[in-house]
Each structure stands twice: as structure tokens, then as C-alpha cells.
Design a protein around this motif. Sequence first.
Motif, mmCIF file in Angstrom:
data_model
loop_
_atom_site.group_PDB
_atom_site.id
_atom_site.type_symbol
_atom_site.label_atom_id
_atom_site.label_comp_id
_atom_site.label_asym_id
_atom_site.label_seq_id
_atom_site.Cartn_x
_atom_site.Cartn_y
_atom_site.Cartn_z
ATOM 1 N N GLN A 157 0.823 -1.214 0.000
ATOM 2 C CA GLN A 157 0.000 0.000 0.000
ATOM 3 C C GLN A 157 0.853 1.259 0.000
ATOM 4 O OE1 GLN A 157 -2.514 -0.625 3.446
ATOM 5 N NE2 GLN A 157 -4.184 -1.416 2.173
ATOM 6 N N LEU A 158 1.914 1.280 0.780
ATOM 7 C CA LEU A 158 2.769 2.457 0.856
ATOM 8 C C LEU A 158 3.361 2.775 -0.512
ATOM 9 C CD1 LEU A 158 3.912 4.461 3.024
ATOM 10 C CD2 LEU A 158 5.982 3.045 3.003
ATOM 11 N N LEU A 159 3.831 1.764 -1.227
ATOM 12 C CA LEU A 159 4.448 1.992 -2.535
ATOM 13 C C LEU A 159 3.402 2.315 -3.604
ATOM 14 C CD1 LEU A 159 7.134 -0.853 -2.449
ATOM 15 C CD2 LEU A 159 7.493 1.603 -2.085
ATOM 16 N N GLN A 160 2.292 1.608 -3.596
ATOM 17 C CA GLN A 160 1.247 1.887 -4.581
ATOM 18 C C GLN A 160 0.673 3.287 -4.400
ATOM 19 O OE1 GLN A 160 -1.599 -1.334 -4.238
ATOM 20 N NE2 GLN A 160 -0.577 -2.529 -5.820
ATOM 21 N N GLN A 161 0.442 3.690 -3.151
ATOM 22 C CA GLN A 161 -0.115 5.021 -2.913
ATOM 23 C C GLN A 161 0.909 6.114 -3.207
ATOM 24 O OE1 GLN A 161 -3.361 5.763 -2.322
ATOM 25 N NE2 GLN A 161 -3.563 3.562 -2.758
ATOM 26 N N SER A 162 2.189 5.825 -3.041
ATOM 27 C CA SER A 162 3.231 6.787 -3.407
ATOM 28 C C SER A 162 3.188 7.050 -4.911
ATOM 29 C CB SER A 162 4.611 6.251 -3.009
ATOM 30 O OG SER A 162 4.722 6.119 -1.619
ATOM 31 N N TYR A 163 2.997 5.983 -5.665
ATOM 32 C CA TYR A 163 2.879 6.128 -7.125
ATOM 33 C C TYR A 163 1.632 6.936 -7.478
ATOM 34 C CZ TYR A 163 2.717 4.905 -12.089
ATOM 35 O OH TYR A 163 2.679 4.971 -13.477
ATOM 36 N N ARG A 164 0.525 6.640 -6.796
ATOM 37 C CA ARG A 164 -0.725 7.340 -7.092
ATOM 38 C C ARG A 164 -0.623 8.826 -6.755
ATOM 39 N NH1 ARG A 164 -5.284 8.948 -4.506
ATOM 40 N NH2 ARG A 164 -4.547 8.152 -2.490
ATOM 41 N N MET A 165 0.002 9.143 -5.633
ATOM 42 C CA MET A 165 0.145 10.546 -5.241
ATOM 43 C C MET A 165 1.071 11.295 -6.195
ATOM 44 S SD MET A 165 -1.851 11.028 -2.711
ATOM 45 C CE MET A 165 -1.285 12.623 -2.114
ATOM 46 N N LEU A 166 2.030 10.595 -6.750
ATOM 47 C CA LEU A 166 2.982 11.232 -7.651
ATOM 48 C C LEU A 166 2.398 11.456 -9.039
ATOM 49 C CD1 LEU A 166 5.901 12.237 -8.085
ATOM 50 C CD2 LEU A 166 6.541 9.883 -8.649
ATOM 51 N N THR A 167 1.603 10.504 -9.511
ATOM 52 C CA THR A 167 1.128 10.546 -10.893
ATOM 53 C C THR A 167 -0.335 10.937 -11.024
ATOM 54 O OG1 THR A 167 0.453 8.207 -10.895
ATOM 55 C CG2 THR A 167 2.757 8.696 -11.455
ATOM 56 N N GLY A 168 -1.099 10.795 -9.940
ATOM 57 C CA GLY A 168 -2.522 11.058 -10.013
ATOM 58 C C GLY A 168 -3.326 9.868 -10.511
ATOM 59 N N ALA A 169 -2.671 8.726 -10.680
ATOM 60 C CA ALA A 169 -3.356 7.521 -11.182
ATOM 61 C C ALA A 169 -2.843 6.295 -10.436
ATOM 62 C CB ALA A 169 -3.113 7.361 -12.682
ATOM 63 N N ASN A 170 -3.645 5.237 -10.431
ATOM 64 C CA ASN A 170 -3.211 3.982 -9.838
ATOM 65 C C ASN A 170 -2.070 3.353 -10.653
ATOM 66 O OD1 ASN A 170 -5.131 4.156 -7.813
ATOM 67 N ND2 ASN A 170 -6.639 2.907 -8.899
ATOM 68 N N VAL A 171 -1.377 2.416 -10.044
ATOM 69 C CA VAL A 171 -0.342 1.664 -10.779
ATOM 70 C C VAL A 171 -1.026 0.957 -11.932
ATOM 71 C CG1 VAL A 171 1.358 -0.186 -10.650
ATOM 72 C CG2 VAL A 171 1.023 1.337 -8.686
ATOM 73 N N PRO A 172 -0.603 1.209 -13.173
ATOM 74 C CA PRO A 172 -1.279 0.635 -14.348
ATOM 75 C C PRO A 172 -1.360 -0.886 -14.281
ATOM 76 C CG PRO A 172 0.295 2.320 -15.013
ATOM 77 C CD PRO A 172 0.534 2.077 -13.562
ATOM 78 N N ASN A 173 -2.542 -1.414 -14.501
ATOM 79 C CA ASN A 173 -2.792 -2.840 -14.616
ATOM 80 C C ASN A 173 -2.556 -3.629 -13.316
ATOM 81 O OD1 ASN A 173 -3.260 -2.504 -17.484
ATOM 82 N ND2 ASN A 173 -1.019 -2.425 -17.712
ATOM 83 N N ALA A 174 -2.328 -2.950 -12.216
ATOM 84 C CA ALA A 174 -2.036 -3.639 -10.969
ATOM 85 C C ALA A 174 -3.297 -3.861 -10.146
ATOM 86 C CB ALA A 174 -1.044 -2.837 -10.146
ATOM 87 N N VAL A 175 -3.264 -4.875 -9.294
ATOM 88 C CA VAL A 175 -4.306 -5.064 -8.296
ATOM 89 C C VAL A 175 -3.932 -4.160 -7.130
ATOM 90 C CG1 VAL A 175 -5.351 -6.686 -6.678
ATOM 91 C CG2 VAL A 175 -4.781 -7.425 -9.011
ATOM 92 N N MET A 176 -4.747 -3.168 -6.872
ATOM 93 C CA MET A 176 -4.447 -2.199 -5.813
ATOM 94 C C MET A 176 -4.926 -2.764 -4.454
ATOM 95 S SD MET A 176 -2.962 0.318 -7.407
ATOM 96 C CE MET A 176 -3.040 1.719 -6.256
ATOM 97 N N ARG A 177 -4.121 -2.550 -3.454
ATOM 98 C CA ARG A 177 -4.466 -2.992 -2.093
ATOM 99 C C ARG A 177 -4.940 -1.819 -1.247
ATOM 100 N NH1 ARG A 177 -2.874 -7.903 -0.276
ATOM 101 N NH2 ARG A 177 -4.453 -7.375 1.274
#
Length: 325
Positions: free
Chosen positions: A305-325
Motif C-alpha cells: 500500500q505504501l508503494l502503490q499510494q506513493s505512485y498514485r500521489m505522484l502521478t494522479g493515477a493507480n499503478v497501471p494494470n495492478a491489483v491495488m491494495r
Amino acid sequence: MRNKWCYLLPVALLLLAGCARSPERQPAPVPREELDISALVGQWAGAAHANILLLPAGRDGCVSCHDGGAYADGFTEQAQLERDFFISIDCRACHTGRGQELLAAGTVSIPTMENVRAGLGAQCLSCHNERRAPNIADEARSAPHPSSQAGLYTATGGIRAEGFAYGSTGAHANLEDTCVACHMTEARQGFRSHTFAVDDVQAACGRCHQGITAINMPAAADYDGDGNTEGFQDEVQGLLDLLKARVGEDLAGGSFESAGGKIVFKNAAGEEVQVPDGLYQAAYNHLLASQDGSRGIHNPLFTVQLLQQSYRMLTGANVPNAVMR
């Protein structure tokens, strides 16, 4: 100035006595004649704790975790040492003074959480933490201290995304002796392993993960969005690589690193630059998770969650094609 040999006698006596546990879990002691001291010392000598990092040991504040005697005595300043040499994290560090007090107490406060119930692992968490509570508005762009496992393990560290409810893998966080339960399993020689590594996966993890043969167990889903569901540690490494690459893109081909207690950001020409909060957040969490060393095992849910949300906060989008937790 005391002769340095007077400091070695207590170590020898501690080795002969074996390694203590907290009183409530004290087993029948192994007879001294049956305890293989050479095996215990050999394990410790090959571990990182036997090495002395002279630069931090010579700094006020840092000496309290980088010198075994200073740790045991609770010293925070180099001038408090009555010697002109440094001592590694040896027997006295963990089994006398402050170390013994933490073993008995079983609780410790870290920068991101008060009174962590950690059992015998309270000693480990007292040094293996971020050193300060992170803040996205930190103008100094402070970096997490290397080997900051406590924040991830307790799911209290890192720079979080506002409004997101982070979870935690309770089965790991609720281990009675936290770090010690997995990193210092019982050895056949009659003492806990002193390699401080998970060198027996079955002993460390087998109570909960039946038939386990490798730490990098299959992940439940594709968390890094590469189209494959791989080993969990591979999924976390994929997230680390993705986040690092994205920070590099935002720096137009630049990079970041931890240096002098802060995160240094550079452009493609190698010039230091200032960055917005989102970039700092992503870099901080990347360093925290990568320097943790477990690739997510210490707290699987929180790390993803920490890494996925870091990506989302940086880009404004979820990690492409990933299952988000």
C-alpha cells in the motif's frame, strides 16, 4: 583512560553464561559444558553487528546505536566514553544495561509510535527505526535512516497519502517477540541463532506457513502491474523499480539518493535540485522500503500500500494494470 582489555572480560563472562531471555520465557539453561560457545561467537562474528562503522560511532547521537558500550550505558555523546576506541554491537550491548532493560520490558518507543509491544524484539526496534517521524512538508528533505525496519513492521512509518486507510499484516505485527521470533530462531546447539538472518525458513516461518521452503512465496495478485503474479518479494521489487523509474522521469532523467541525512535530488546534468512534495514522498517511501531489506516481508500489506499510494500521489493515477491494495 582505562585499559581496553578490561572491557573484554565482561564479554567473555557473558559468552560463558549464554544469552539471556526475558524472565517469563526463560527455559531451563543449557549446561555450560554443553554450550558450544565457539559456534555462537562464530555466528556473531560473521554478522553485520560485529562490524564497527567508525564514522557514525564518532558522532554524538549516532554513537548510542553504533557503539556497543555506549548502547548498554545509554550514552548519546562520544565524550561520555572513557576510552579512545569503539566497540562493536557485542554481548554487553544486548545483555547488560539498557539492552537488558529492553529485553525485560518488552516495550519500546520509536519515532512513529509510543510504547510498541515488541517482546524481545524491543531491543532491535530501539535502533532499527527512522530516527525521526517523517513529514511531507520537511524543507530539509530528511531521509529515513538506513535499516529502518520499525516503521514498516509497525505500519506507522513512511509518508502517507491523506485520506487513505492503510492496513497492516497482523499475523506478523502480533508476533510475541517480533524481530527475534524470526531472526533468532532456536539452534540445535542450545542458543538462539546469532547470524541475525532468516537462515532457517522452516523454523522462522513454518509455524504459520506450512511446508514453506522459500521466503519469496507466491503473491496473491499482480501488485506491480507487469502482467505476471510472481513471488511476493518480486512483486515488491517491481513496485520499487516502477516508483524509482517514475521519480527519474519527473526529474527529466535525474536521480535521487540518501546522503548526509537528507534525500539529494539531481537533474540529468548531476545538479542538485529542489522538488515538490509528491516527489519527496515517493523518494522517501522508496528509500524506506528498499533499505528495509525484507522486500515487504516485514509487513506485506502495508508495504504494498505504501508503494502503490506513493505512485498514485505522484502521478494522479493507480499503478497501471495492478491489483491495488
